[in-house]
Design a protein around this motif. Structure first.
Motif, PDB file in Angstrom:
ATOM      1  N   LEU A 192       0.916  -1.241   0.204  1.00  0.00           N
ATOM      2  CA  LEU A 192      -0.009   0.207   0.378  1.00  0.00           C
ATOM      3  C   LEU A 192       0.975   0.756  -0.127  1.00  0.00           C
ATOM      4  CD1 LEU A 192      -2.390  -1.575   3.010  1.00  0.00           C
ATOM      5  CD2 LEU A 192      -2.990  -1.105   0.844  1.00  0.00           C
ATOM      6  N   PRO A 193       0.597   2.443  -1.002  1.00  0.00           N
ATOM      7  CA  PRO A 193       1.436   3.217  -1.085  1.00  0.00           C
ATOM      8  C   PRO A 193       1.529   4.317   0.335  1.00  0.00           C
ATOM      9  CG  PRO A 193      -0.597   4.419  -1.835  1.00  0.00           C
ATOM     10  CD  PRO A 193      -0.730   2.125  -1.444  1.00  0.00           C
ATOM     11  N   TYR A 194       2.587   5.002   0.296  1.00  0.00           N
ATOM     12  CA  TYR A 194       2.549   6.242   1.687  1.00  0.00           C
ATOM     13  C   TYR A 194       1.913   6.890   2.032  1.00  0.00           C
ATOM     14  CZ  TYR A 194       7.407   5.221   1.882  1.00  0.00           C
ATOM     15  OH  TYR A 194       9.024   4.864   2.918  1.00  0.00           O
ATOM     16  N   GLY A 195       1.260   7.468   0.548  1.00  0.00           N
ATOM     17  CA  GLY A 195      -1.167   8.480   0.227  1.00  0.00           C
ATOM     18  C   GLY A 195      -1.570   7.628   1.370  1.00  0.00           C
ATOM     19  N   PHE A 196      -1.811   7.013   1.376  1.00  0.00           N
ATOM     20  CA  PHE A 196      -2.669   5.869   2.339  1.00  0.00           C
ATOM     21  C   PHE A 196      -2.817   5.669   3.134  1.00  0.00           C
ATOM     22  CE2 PHE A 196      -4.605   1.996   3.675  1.00  0.00           C
ATOM     23  CZ  PHE A 196      -5.471   2.325   3.482  1.00  0.00           C
ATOM     24  N   TYR A 197      -1.732   5.659   4.035  1.00  0.00           N
ATOM     25  CA  TYR A 197      -1.446   5.654   5.250  1.00  0.00           C
ATOM     26  C   TYR A 197      -2.280   6.713   5.723  1.00  0.00           C
ATOM     27  CZ  TYR A 197      -0.112   0.774   5.488  1.00  0.00           C
ATOM     28  OH  TYR A 197       0.342  -0.201   5.179  1.00  0.00           O
ATOM     29  N   ARG A 198      -1.281   7.491   5.014  1.00  0.00           N
ATOM     30  CA  ARG A 198      -1.842   8.954   5.431  1.00  0.00           C
ATOM     31  C   ARG A 198      -2.799   9.965   5.795  1.00  0.00           C
ATOM     32  NH1 ARG A 198       2.652  11.012   1.211  1.00  0.00           N
ATOM     33  NH2 ARG A 198       4.576  11.085   2.261  1.00  0.00           N
ATOM     34  N   LYS A 199      -3.425   9.531   5.285  1.00  0.00           N
ATOM     35  CA  LYS A 199      -5.188  10.104   4.778  1.00  0.00           C
ATOM     36  C   LYS A 199      -5.606   9.012   6.296  1.00  0.00           C
ATOM     37  CE  LYS A 199      -4.503  12.269   1.404  1.00  0.00           C
ATOM     38  NZ  LYS A 199      -4.521  13.961   1.497  1.00  0.00           N
ATOM     39  N   ALA A 205      -4.290   2.385  10.737  1.00  0.00           N
ATOM     40  CA  ALA A 205      -2.996   1.933   9.942  1.00  0.00           C
ATOM     41  C   ALA A 205      -2.293   1.155  10.006  1.00  0.00           C
ATOM     42  CB  ALA A 205      -1.740   3.545   9.939  1.00  0.00           C
ATOM     43  N   ASP A 206      -1.953   0.697  11.668  1.00  0.00           N
ATOM     44  CA  ASP A 206      -1.885  -0.648  12.249  1.00  0.00           C
ATOM     45  C   ASP A 206      -1.928  -1.713  11.913  1.00  0.00           C
ATOM     46  OD1 ASP A 206       0.738   0.555  13.514  1.00  0.00           O
ATOM     47  OD2 ASP A 206      -1.337   0.494  15.085  1.00  0.00           O
ATOM     48  N   ALA A 207      -3.523  -1.821  11.675  1.00  0.00           N
ATOM     49  CA  ALA A 207      -4.408  -2.749  10.856  1.00  0.00           C
ATOM     50  C   ALA A 207      -4.099  -2.797   9.452  1.00  0.00           C
ATOM     51  CB  ALA A 207      -6.217  -2.658  11.243  1.00  0.00           C
ATOM     52  N   PHE A 208      -4.125  -1.825   9.233  1.00  0.00           N
ATOM     53  CA  PHE A 208      -3.326  -1.897   7.245  1.00  0.00           C
ATOM     54  C   PHE A 208      -2.044  -2.789   7.316  1.00  0.00           C
ATOM     55  CE2 PHE A 208      -7.299   0.281   6.936  1.00  0.00           C
ATOM     56  CZ  PHE A 208      -7.791  -0.281   5.884  1.00  0.00           C
ATOM     57  N   ARG A 209      -1.290  -1.596   8.138  1.00  0.00           N
ATOM     58  CA  ARG A 209       0.034  -2.559   8.028  1.00  0.00           C
ATOM     59  C   ARG A 209      -0.105  -4.076   8.113  1.00  0.00           C
ATOM     60  NH1 ARG A 209       4.586  -2.213   5.296  1.00  0.00           N
ATOM     61  NH2 ARG A 209       6.659  -2.522   7.300  1.00  0.00           N
ATOM     62  N   THR A 210      -0.411  -4.635   9.016  1.00  0.00           N
ATOM     63  CA  THR A 210      -0.567  -6.243   9.226  1.00  0.00           C
ATOM     64  C   THR A 210      -0.606  -6.683   8.298  1.00  0.00           C
ATOM     65  OG1 THR A 210      -0.749  -6.586  11.357  1.00  0.00           O
ATOM     66  CG2 THR A 210      -1.871  -8.092  10.797  1.00  0.00           C
ATOM     67  N   VAL A 211      -1.733  -6.371   7.360  1.00  0.00           N
ATOM     68  CA  VAL A 211      -2.460  -7.239   6.536  1.00  0.00           C
ATOM     69  C   VAL A 211      -1.418  -6.869   4.701  1.00  0.00           C
ATOM     70  CG1 VAL A 211      -4.275  -7.499   4.230  1.00  0.00           C
ATOM     71  CG2 VAL A 211      -4.438  -6.779   6.451  1.00  0.00           C
ATOM     72  N   ASP A 212      -1.010  -5.174   4.871  1.00  0.00           N
ATOM     73  CA  ASP A 212       0.612  -5.373   4.246  1.00  0.00           C
ATOM     74  C   ASP A 212       1.445  -5.630   3.738  1.00  0.00           C
ATOM     75  OD1 ASP A 212       2.312  -3.481   2.861  1.00  0.00           O
ATOM     76  OD2 ASP A 212       1.022  -2.220   2.954  1.00  0.00           O
ATOM     77  N   THR A 213       2.129  -6.411   5.628  1.00  0.00           N
ATOM     78  CA  THR A 213       3.343  -6.951   5.896  1.00  0.00           C
ATOM     79  C   THR A 213       3.032  -8.052   5.549  1.00  0.00           C
ATOM     80  OG1 THR A 213       3.721  -6.025   7.554  1.00  0.00           O
ATOM     81  CG2 THR A 213       5.141  -7.606   7.376  1.00  0.00           C
ATOM     82  N   ALA A 214       1.532  -8.926   5.245  1.00  0.00           N
ATOM     83  CA  ALA A 214       1.634 -10.466   5.189  1.00  0.00           C
ATOM     84  C   ALA A 214       1.920 -10.952   3.335  1.00  0.00           C
ATOM     85  CB  ALA A 214      -0.564 -10.655   5.901  1.00  0.00           C
ATOM     86  N   ILE A 215       1.209  -9.783   2.849  1.00  0.00           N
ATOM     87  CA  ILE A 215       1.163  -9.679   1.704  1.00  0.00           C
ATOM     88  C   ILE A 215       2.654  -9.589   0.892  1.00  0.00           C
ATOM     89  CG2 ILE A 215       0.307  -9.040  -0.817  1.00  0.00           C
ATOM     90  CD1 ILE A 215      -2.010  -8.074   0.954  1.00  0.00           C
TER      91      ILE A 215
END
Length: 234
Positions: A192-199, A205-215
């Motif tokens: 997921l790009p930086y711009g997504f996390y900033r919004k 963000a931590d929850a999405f990061r968990t999925v992001d890292t798994a992928i």
């Protein structure tokens, strides 16, 4: 350099950290700092140059860990923000903030142990020239990051006020070889790009990061990573 006038504006410098590293951007800040610390290793008494140091978030962090560091940037306003951070952290004696051009570094050959640049090459009009200069003044290590051309960053790149240069991995390998460097390690991150996390709020963000890292830990995720960290040797 892309967006040089935008980047050097006083109001951009004053708001830079808040806009990029608040909300979910805090996660990005933590990850980038960890990438730098892992790549540079022990810092006590090391002589370091940071290209495009901006407001000094890496510069001050490394000085706090024992490095003697020069932070170079084109923006006087950004450098002033960095000086404030250094004074607040009590490490101003270990940092020299210098306004200069990364294409013509005002240092002799082999002057630094490590030269690094974060959030720089996506703005570079002549990346080969910049990387060659970084190599020239380093006697050991050159570390930098890139944004990638086969990633989700492509989807919002056109919205950015100064755009971004996106790199293919083969292009980066050619740049490294052309500068006379040897690739020691590379890491690829952020599907997921930086711009997504900033919004989004930091708690989301931590929850999405968990999925992001798994992928990201899969072969497909590695190919789709929006950011790459390149650790090279002279």
């Amino acid at each position: 350099m892309k967006g040089a006038e935008w980047y050097q504006a006083d109001e951009i410098a004053q708001e830079y950290d808040v806009k990029r590293f608040s909300r979910g951007g805090r996660l990005i800040d933590r990850r980038e700092k960890r990438a730098v610390l892992e790549a540079l290793g022990p810092l006590e008494d090391r002589n370091v140059l940071e290209i495009a140091c901006g407001t000094g978030r890496f510069t001050v962090m490394l000085a706090e860990r024992g490095a003697d560091i020069v932070g170079l940037d084109i923006s006087s306003a950004m450098l002033e923000e960095g000086r404030k951070k250094a004074r607040s952290a009590g490490v101003a004696d270990h940092i020299e903030f210098l306004r200069g051009d990364a294409a013509r570094l005002p240092f002799p050959d082999d002057h630094f142990d490590t030269v690094f640049a974060m959030r720089f090459f996506h703005l570079a009009d002549t990346p080969a020239k910049f990387l060659s200069e970084m190599c020239r003044v380093s006697k050991d290590q050159v570390f930098f990051d890139t944004f990638n051309d086969r990633s989700t960053r492509v989807l919002y790149n056109w919205l950015l006020p100064m755009g971004s240069r996106l790199y293919g991995r083969d292009e980066v390998h050619r740049l490294v070889d052309g500068a006379g460097l040897t690739l020691a390690d590379s890491k690829h991150d952020f599907v997921l790009p930086y711009g997504f996390y900033r919004k989004i709020p930091n708690r989301l963000a931590d929850a999405f990061r968990t999925v992001d890292t798994a992928i990201g830990d899969t072969p497909l995720g590695t190919q789709l990573a929006s950011v790459s960290y390149w650790d090279t040797r002279v």
